[in-house]
Scaffold this motif. Structure first.
Motif, PDB file in Angstrom:
ATOM      1  N   LEU A   1       0.732  -1.346   0.249  1.00 58.00           N
ATOM      2  CA  LEU A   1       0.086  -0.205   0.088  1.00 58.00           C
ATOM      3  C   LEU A   1       0.886   0.922   0.080  1.00 58.00           C
ATOM      4  CD1 LEU A   1      -3.111  -1.059   2.625  1.00 58.00           C
ATOM      5  CD2 LEU A   1      -2.618  -1.001   0.020  1.00 58.00           C
ATOM      6  N   ALA A   2       1.793   0.974   0.423  1.00 59.12           N
ATOM      7  CA  ALA A   2       2.237   2.391   0.811  1.00 59.12           C
ATOM      8  C   ALA A   2       3.377   2.444  -0.200  1.00 59.12           C
ATOM      9  CB  ALA A   2       4.094   1.931   1.939  1.00 59.12           C
ATOM     10  N   ILE A   3       3.733   1.227  -1.376  1.00 55.76           N
ATOM     11  CA  ILE A   3       4.339   1.733  -2.778  1.00 55.76           C
ATOM     12  C   ILE A   3       3.529   2.229  -3.821  1.00 55.76           C
ATOM     13  CG2 ILE A   3       5.274   0.356  -4.560  1.00 55.76           C
ATOM     14  CD1 ILE A   3       6.597  -1.741  -3.300  1.00 55.76           C
ATOM     15  N   GLY A   4       2.367   2.164  -3.060  1.00 55.24           N
ATOM     16  CA  GLY A   4       0.891   2.394  -4.128  1.00 55.24           C
ATOM     17  C   GLY A   4       0.984   3.940  -3.822  1.00 55.24           C
ATOM     18  N   TYR A   5       1.051   4.271  -2.880  1.00 50.96           N
ATOM     19  CA  TYR A   5       0.355   5.492  -2.471  1.00 50.96           C
ATOM     20  C   TYR A   5       2.488   6.768  -3.199  1.00 50.96           C
ATOM     21  CZ  TYR A   5       0.770   9.989   0.329  1.00 50.96           C
ATOM     22  OH  TYR A   5       0.841  11.216   1.010  1.00 50.96           O
ATOM     23  N   SER A   6       3.250   5.754  -3.177  1.00 49.41           N
ATOM     24  CA  SER A   6       4.577   6.862  -3.580  1.00 49.41           C
ATOM     25  C   SER A   6       4.104   7.124  -4.827  1.00 49.41           C
ATOM     26  CB  SER A   6       5.478   5.909  -3.103  1.00 49.41           C
ATOM     27  OG  SER A   6       5.295   6.009  -1.501  1.00 49.41           O
ATOM     28  N   VAL A   7       4.015   6.005  -5.559  1.00 45.04           N
ATOM     29  CA  VAL A   7       3.732   5.585  -7.407  1.00 45.04           C
ATOM     30  C   VAL A   7       2.675   6.781  -7.303  1.00 45.04           C
ATOM     31  CG1 VAL A   7       2.989   4.381  -9.477  1.00 45.04           C
ATOM     32  CG2 VAL A   7       4.208   3.261  -7.059  1.00 45.04           C
ATOM     33  N   LEU A   8       1.055   6.946  -6.676  1.00 38.28           N
ATOM     34  CA  LEU A   8       0.579   8.222  -7.474  1.00 38.28           C
ATOM     35  C   LEU A   8       1.092   9.324  -6.917  1.00 38.28           C
ATOM     36  CD1 LEU A   8      -2.733   5.629  -6.484  1.00 38.28           C
ATOM     37  CD2 LEU A   8      -1.827   5.870  -8.566  1.00 38.28           C
ATOM     38  N   THR A   9       1.195   9.521  -6.246  1.00 34.12           N
ATOM     39  CA  THR A   9       1.342  11.282  -4.829  1.00 34.12           C
ATOM     40  C   THR A   9       2.981  11.073  -5.042  1.00 34.12           C
ATOM     41  OG1 THR A   9       1.385  10.010  -2.726  1.00 34.12           O
ATOM     42  CG2 THR A   9      -0.562   9.996  -3.885  1.00 34.12           C
ATOM     43  N   ASN A  10       4.252  10.938  -5.213  1.00 35.57           N
ATOM     44  CA  ASN A  10       5.492  11.364  -5.276  1.00 35.57           C
ATOM     45  C   ASN A  10       5.682  10.935  -3.628  1.00 35.57           C
ATOM     46  OD1 ASN A  10       5.751  11.356  -8.072  1.00 35.57           O
ATOM     47  ND2 ASN A  10       5.622  13.195  -7.877  1.00 35.57           N
ATOM     48  N   GLY A  11       4.841  10.565  -3.181  1.00 33.00           N
ATOM     49  CA  GLY A  11       4.989  10.944  -1.762  1.00 33.00           C
ATOM     50  C   GLY A  11       3.865  11.704  -0.798  1.00 33.00           C
ATOM     51  N   MET A  12       3.464  13.141  -1.613  1.00 33.43           N
ATOM     52  CA  MET A  12       2.919  14.085  -1.105  1.00 33.43           C
ATOM     53  C   MET A  12       1.846  14.288  -0.968  1.00 33.43           C
ATOM     54  SD  MET A  12       6.144  15.828  -0.342  1.00 33.43           S
ATOM     55  CE  MET A  12       5.362  17.271  -0.622  1.00 33.43           C
ATOM     56  N   GLY A  13       1.174  14.714  -0.647  1.00 33.51           N
ATOM     57  CA  GLY A  13      -0.541  14.964  -0.167  1.00 33.51           C
ATOM     58  C   GLY A  13      -1.408  13.683  -0.259  1.00 33.51           C
TER      59      GLY A  13
ATOM     60  N   GLY B   1     -12.390  15.267  -4.744  1.00 30.49           N
ATOM     61  CA  GLY B   1     -12.336  14.146  -5.489  1.00 30.49           C
ATOM     62  C   GLY B   1     -11.629  13.405  -5.325  1.00 30.49           C
ATOM     63  N   ILE B   2     -11.039  12.488  -6.869  1.00 24.87           N
ATOM     64  CA  ILE B   2      -9.998  11.996  -7.351  1.00 24.87           C
ATOM     65  C   ILE B   2      -8.327  13.167  -7.205  1.00 24.87           C
ATOM     66  CG2 ILE B   2      -8.407  10.242  -7.893  1.00 24.87           C
ATOM     67  CD1 ILE B   2     -10.778   9.262  -6.220  1.00 24.87           C
ATOM     68  N   ALA B   3      -7.568  12.962  -6.499  1.00 22.34           N
ATOM     69  CA  ALA B   3      -6.582  14.165  -6.991  1.00 22.34           C
ATOM     70  C   ALA B   3      -5.450  13.551  -7.245  1.00 22.34           C
ATOM     71  CB  ALA B   3      -7.197  14.995  -5.796  1.00 22.34           C
ATOM     72  N   VAL B   4      -5.525  12.523  -7.666  1.00 23.52           N
ATOM     73  CA  VAL B   4      -3.633  11.948  -7.906  1.00 23.52           C
ATOM     74  C   VAL B   4      -3.018  12.913  -8.670  1.00 23.52           C
ATOM     75  CG1 VAL B   4      -2.590   9.725  -8.719  1.00 23.52           C
ATOM     76  CG2 VAL B   4      -5.449   9.929  -8.686  1.00 23.52           C
ATOM     77  N   THR B   5      -1.734  13.393  -8.032  1.00 25.92           N
ATOM     78  CA  THR B   5      -0.363  14.053  -8.723  1.00 25.92           C
ATOM     79  C   THR B   5       0.702  13.065  -9.564  1.00 25.92           C
ATOM     80  OG1 THR B   5       1.146  13.057  -7.273  1.00 25.92           O
ATOM     81  CG2 THR B   5      -0.350  14.881  -6.986  1.00 25.92           C
ATOM     82  N   ALA B   6       0.671  13.727 -10.325  1.00 27.62           N
ATOM     83  CA  ALA B   6       1.310  13.232 -11.607  1.00 27.62           C
ATOM     84  C   ALA B   6       2.886  11.920 -10.960  1.00 27.62           C
ATOM     85  CB  ALA B   6       2.098  14.048 -12.729  1.00 27.62           C
ATOM     86  N   PRO B   7       3.017  10.677 -11.680  1.00 26.17           N
ATOM     87  CA  PRO B   7       3.441   9.456 -11.082  1.00 26.17           C
ATOM     88  C   PRO B   7       5.500  10.491 -11.228  1.00 26.17           C
ATOM     89  CG  PRO B   7       2.050   8.329 -12.561  1.00 26.17           C
ATOM     90  CD  PRO B   7       2.182  10.366 -12.357  1.00 26.17           C
ATOM     91  N   SER B   8       6.148  10.722 -10.436  1.00 26.86           N
ATOM     92  CA  SER B   8       7.038  10.469 -10.459  1.00 26.86           C
ATOM     93  C   SER B   8       7.876  10.147 -11.675  1.00 26.86           C
ATOM     94  CB  SER B   8       8.035   9.896  -8.789  1.00 26.86           C
ATOM     95  OG  SER B   8       9.437  10.034  -8.667  1.00 26.86           O
ATOM     96  N   GLU B   9       8.323  11.325 -12.105  1.00 29.89           N
ATOM     97  CA  GLU B   9       9.558  10.527 -13.037  1.00 29.89           C
ATOM     98  C   GLU B   9      10.955  10.163 -13.153  1.00 29.89           C
ATOM     99  OE1 GLU B   9      10.119  14.303 -15.739  1.00 29.89           O
ATOM    100  OE2 GLU B   9       7.532  13.997 -16.144  1.00 29.89           O
TER     101      GLU B   9
END
Length: 293
Positions: A162-174, A181-189
């Motif tokens: 679950l932590a990996i999924g969080y990091s992938v979706l949010t870059n570890g922020m927010g 609503g759904i506010a997924v940030t851009a995946p880390s480059e």
């Protein structure tokens, strides 16, 4: 299993565990649970208060930083939309209640608590993530102690995934889900940043798990030793009872043999006396005297 802090009186008395405070904690588990929950609620209230104060004084904070009016309005809108709208405030309070319930019942459902708090990390909860992180560590620590080694590793794997999924979706922020609503940030480059974030999350969870495994294994080992000591005491008591019963049976057999022999002698002497009473009264008298003796 037996309580390792239980004092057993008697010949096989177990030593009293060291530490008055530790003995009190062991004897009052529910009080400890409520203290943990109260501490979490107090910390969450402080975090919410800080966010409210920041919202009410956002203009002053931005003025100190020297932002332009446009930047200030934009930042203020983000603060209001991000954490403290009325509806999202209710979501935050609900998340606090869920985490508090997970901490209260961590002895019974620690794995469920780990998964629940890990999922709540996907919500944009602002500063509440601090308290939730501490709660996740407490729940991860509780799993191997109350559910065993296998459950501990399963909970660790679930939390890491679950932590990996969080990091992938949010870059570890927010958070993935916010008030809008759904506010997924851009995946880390950067794969390196993702690996570092994942490694950091996994490392501290693994450290907590290892401490929990060590404490849980030691607890189970001590309980096993105490159970073995009680079992040996019961076996010794049973052997003593069997030995006493065997001794009573031996004495009873000997008494039976003595009484039977004595009665045989009495019968023989009585018959001899009855035969000699007329012809040899003195011998009959002597036989009756011996029978009396």
């Amino acid at each position: 299993m037996s309580n390792p802090n239980e004092y057993t009186p008697g010949e096989l008395a177990l030593p009293r565990p060291p530490g008055v405070f530790r003995r009190w904690l062991t004897a009052h588990p529910r009080a400890v649970d409520w203290v943990i929950v109260a501490t979490y609620l107090f910390g969450s209230a402080v975090m919410l208060l800080i966010m409210v104060v920041f919202l009410l004084n956002v203009d002053a904070f931005l003025a100190v930083e020297g932002d332009t009016p446009d930047d200030a309005e934009f930042s203020q809108a983000l603060v209001k939309a991000g954490h403290l709208t009325f509806g999202w405030g209710a979501v935050m309070l609900l998340s606090v209640a869920l985490v508090a319930a997970a901490l209260l019942y961590r002895r019974r459902y620690p794995v469920v608590g780990v998964v629940l708090v890990s999922l709540l990390m996907y919500l944009d909860l602002g500063l509440l993530v601090v308290g939730n992180t501490v709660a996740l560590a407490l729940l991860m620590f509780a799993v191997p102690g109350y559910r065993g080694v296998k459950a501990g590793w399963l909970a660790f794997a679930a939390a890491v995934l679950l932590a990996i999924g969080y990091s992938v979706l949010t870059n570890g922020m927010g958070g993935v889900v916010g008030p809008e609503g759904i506010a997924v940030t851009a995946p880390s480059e950067s794969v390196t940043d993702l690996v570092i974030a994942t490694g950091f999350n996994s490392a501290w969870l693994l450290a907590v798990l290892m401490v929990g495994l060590n404490v849980g294994n030691r607890k189970r080992y001590v309980e096993a030793l105490i159970d073995r000591a009680h079992q040996l005491a019961r076996e010794r008591e049973q052997r003593a009872q069997l030995a006493a019963a065997a001794e009573r049976n031996r004495i009873a057999r000997e008494m039976h043999d003595i009484v039977a022999h004595s009665l045989s002698v009495v019968v023989t002497l009585s018959e001899a006396a009855s035969v000699a009473i007329d012809t040899q009264p003195q011998a009959a008298k002597s036989a009756m005297q011996r029978a009396s003796d």
